[in-house]
Structures are given as C-alpha cells and as structure tokens.
Design a protein around this motif. Structure first.
Motif, mmCIF file in Angstrom:
data_model
loop_
_atom_site.group_PDB
_atom_site.id
_atom_site.type_symbol
_atom_site.label_atom_id
_atom_site.label_comp_id
_atom_site.label_asym_id
_atom_site.label_seq_id
_atom_site.Cartn_x
_atom_site.Cartn_y
_atom_site.Cartn_z
ATOM 1 N N VAL A 180 7.433 -2.659 -0.322
ATOM 2 C CA VAL A 180 6.963 -2.272 -1.648
ATOM 3 C C VAL A 180 5.596 -1.605 -1.521
ATOM 4 N N THR A 181 5.435 -0.449 -2.151
ATOM 5 C CA THR A 181 4.113 0.175 -2.223
ATOM 6 C C THR A 181 3.413 -0.321 -3.485
ATOM 7 N N GLU A 182 3.941 0.074 -4.649
ATOM 8 C CA GLU A 182 3.358 -0.350 -5.923
ATOM 9 C C GLU A 182 4.337 -0.059 -7.040
ATOM 10 N N MET A 223 -8.233 -19.194 -5.038
ATOM 11 C CA MET A 223 -6.834 -18.895 -4.746
ATOM 12 C C MET A 223 -6.777 -18.104 -3.442
ATOM 13 N N GLU A 224 -5.782 -18.376 -2.621
ATOM 14 C CA GLU A 224 -5.655 -17.678 -1.343
ATOM 15 C C GLU A 224 -4.985 -16.321 -1.559
ATOM 16 N N VAL A 225 -5.546 -15.275 -0.959
ATOM 17 C CA VAL A 225 -5.018 -13.927 -1.075
ATOM 18 C C VAL A 225 -4.738 -13.371 0.316
ATOM 19 N N GLU A 226 -3.553 -12.785 0.499
ATOM 20 C CA GLU A 226 -3.192 -12.155 1.761
ATOM 21 C C GLU A 226 -2.779 -10.706 1.474
ATOM 22 N N GLU A 227 -3.487 -9.761 2.061
ATOM 23 C CA GLU A 227 -3.189 -8.354 1.865
ATOM 24 C C GLU A 227 -2.316 -7.865 3.007
ATOM 25 N N ARG A 228 -1.035 -7.683 2.698
ATOM 26 C CA ARG A 228 -0.057 -7.230 3.698
ATOM 27 C C ARG A 228 1.167 -6.678 3.001
ATOM 28 N N ASN A 229 2.012 -6.008 3.771
ATOM 29 C CA ASN A 229 3.259 -5.483 3.220
ATOM 30 C C ASN A 229 4.240 -6.608 2.917
ATOM 31 N N PHE A 230 5.079 -6.388 1.912
ATOM 32 C CA PHE A 230 6.189 -7.303 1.652
ATOM 33 C C PHE A 230 7.394 -6.498 1.183
ATOM 34 N N SER A 231 8.578 -7.023 1.442
ATOM 35 C CA SER A 231 9.822 -6.332 1.101
ATOM 36 C C SER A 231 10.367 -6.830 -0.232
ATOM 37 N N ILE A 232 11.373 -6.139 -0.738
ATOM 38 C CA ILE A 232 12.048 -6.593 -1.954
ATOM 39 C C ILE A 232 12.731 -7.935 -1.711
ATOM 40 N N ASP A 233 13.339 -8.103 -0.540
ATOM 41 C CA ASP A 233 13.992 -9.383 -0.227
ATOM 42 C C ASP A 233 12.988 -10.529 -0.285
#
Length: 286
Positions: A180-182, A223-233
C-alpha cells in the motif's frame, strides 16, 4: 456568494478569471494546499506553508507571496466568508504565457498565478463517518513517481475515488509492488497489537501535514509507531485501520476489499487519535 482571491484581488466568485493559457489549466503545472478551519482558525497553517514552499522549489516555481502575506490572505478569506468550519483551497501555477508551449516560460516575464477560495463545511470536526468508519478497496497505483510534490494533477486519484464509488465503497487504497502506498487523497495506516504501522516517507507518497501531526500525537500518547511497508493481506488481518488528511483528520477504516476489520466498527486507537488530534489542533490553531 463567496469572495475568492485571484492574483492580488478579492473578488466575488462569479467575477474570478484565469487565462486559458494558464499552465495549470493546460499542463497541470501547479501545486496546491488545503488548510482546514475550525472555530474560525487555521489548522496546521505553518506545516502547509512549509510544504507549499518545498513543492514550489521542487518544480523551480516562484511564489508570488511571502508566508506572512499568505497567512493574511487566509485570515481575510475566513473573515470575508464567515467560515467557522471548513477549508481553504490554495493553488499556485507557473502562470499564463502568451501561448501554449512545453518549455517553461521565463519567470521574469510570466508571473505565477495564485488563487484561493473557501469551502464552508459545518460539522467538519463532528463528522458522522468517524463514528461509522469507512470502507476501502485496493487499486493499482498508476500515478507519476513524484507523489511527494503536491501537484494539481489529480486525475488518477479522482478515477480511484470513482472506482470506489462504483464498488459501493468510500475510498481506495493504492498498491505498488504489492504494498500500500496511500489513499487517493490521504495517508494510510493499520494497527496491530496496539502498534501503528504506516509507510515511511519517500517520493512514493505525499508527506502529509496531518500525518506528521498525528504521529506526534501518537508518540506523546506513548503509542508505538512503525514506519514500513504493508500489504493488503496484512491490512485485512489488522486489528484496525485508519486514514489521515487535512479534511478528514483521523478517519477509521472498518473494511478493506470486503473484509471487515475486527468487529467492523471503528477501533479504539483511531478513535482516540482523532480525539487527541482535534484537541491539540484546536489549541494550536491560528
């Protein structure tokens, strides 16, 4: 009738004129910003002004006004149009040369075009959609490679919103190389185990002003934040999801490609972040 701003003048909207040779019209050669108004005050104005300057710089385009002048124009439009809740749209283009040409005109002889107008949106902060949540579909991301520049070339995002509408959904998340991009006009997030996951900044996505503010709110709320790519699945298996933008603030997502997240209602993290963001934004509004 609204009062709008065009190249130094405040005018009734039916008297506003831009040349047919304007490169924003002919080439989508322009940038824009949208600043929200709550309680008659501007939300995140400085962030929008800084991003505007960056967009102009990336396109080697001159700004016709200073940041201080821009603030005064925004405030005057709020006053003239009696905006309590709503938005101000700003657009700057490379101007209107004497004829159409792919080559940039000389900035010394072709001044930039600047227009601003208001949109009254009563109930912007108390949006019923935030209590219901929104449904999104996924589509291929087919935009140009410099999405970090907030240009006026919004045809594909517009097509994406229409794809979502035809599918009975509220919006679309765009996917590139499996991730996902945005959203079509917003940044996208998922939540798993109370961890907020969102794509890292790059040329692939818009550097959202609301995104930056919401992530600051999340950090302050521990709150914990992780900046990384994620898929639709991965998103479909998340506990919850949400989007952020200047006009939606923090908006929960409850369904992705027909798969409900959790129990299909807005999650606690998105709901809490919306409350914090609106509270902090109102305090800092100018």
């Amino acid at each position: 009738m609204r009062t709008v701003y065009v190249n130094g003048e405040y005018l009734p909207e039916d008297q506003a004129r831009v040349s047919i040779f304007d490169r924003g019209f002919l080439m989508a050669d322009g940038v824009y910003e949208v600043t929200s108004v709550l309680d008659g005050k501007l939300i995140d104005f400085d962030g929008h002004a800084v991003r505007l300057e960056r967009s102009l710089g990336e396109l080697e385009m001159a700004s016709p006004v200073t940041r201080e002048e821009l603030l005064e124009i925004h405030r005057e439009l709020v006053r003239l149009n009696d905006v309590n809740e709503g938005m101000i749209y700003l657009q700057i283009t490379r101007g209107a040369p004497s004829d159409r040409d792919f080559v940039f005109p000389d900035a010394e002889t072709t001044p930039s075009t600047i227009v601003l107008f208001t949109q009254n949106k009563p109930g912007l902060a108390d949006n019923p959609a935030a209590r219901k949540g929104m449904r999104v579909i996924s589509i291929e991301d087919m935009r140009w490679g410099r999405r970090d520049i907030k240009t006026v070339q919004l045809l594909y995002p517009s097509m994406g919103k229409m794809m979502a509408k035809k599918a009975g959904a509220d919006d679309a998340w765009m996917v590139q190389d499996g991730f996902v991009t945005e959203g079509t006009s917003n940044n996208a997030y998922i939540v798993k185990g109370n961890k907020i996951i969102t794509r890292a900044l790059s040329n692939d996505i818009l550097h959202g002003i609301t995104r930056a503010a919401v992530l600051r709110c999340a950090a302050e709320a521990q709150m914990e934040v992780e900046e990384r790519n994620f898929s639709i699945d991965e998103a479909q298996e998340a506990d919850e999801a949400f989007i952020t933008s200047a006009s939606t603030f923090v908006m929960p997502v409850v369904e992705i490609d027909g798969t409900k997240l959790g129990d299909g209602t807005p999650g606690s993290v998105a709901t809490r972040l919306r409350e914090i963001y609106l509270d902090e934004s109102r305090k800092a509004a100018i």
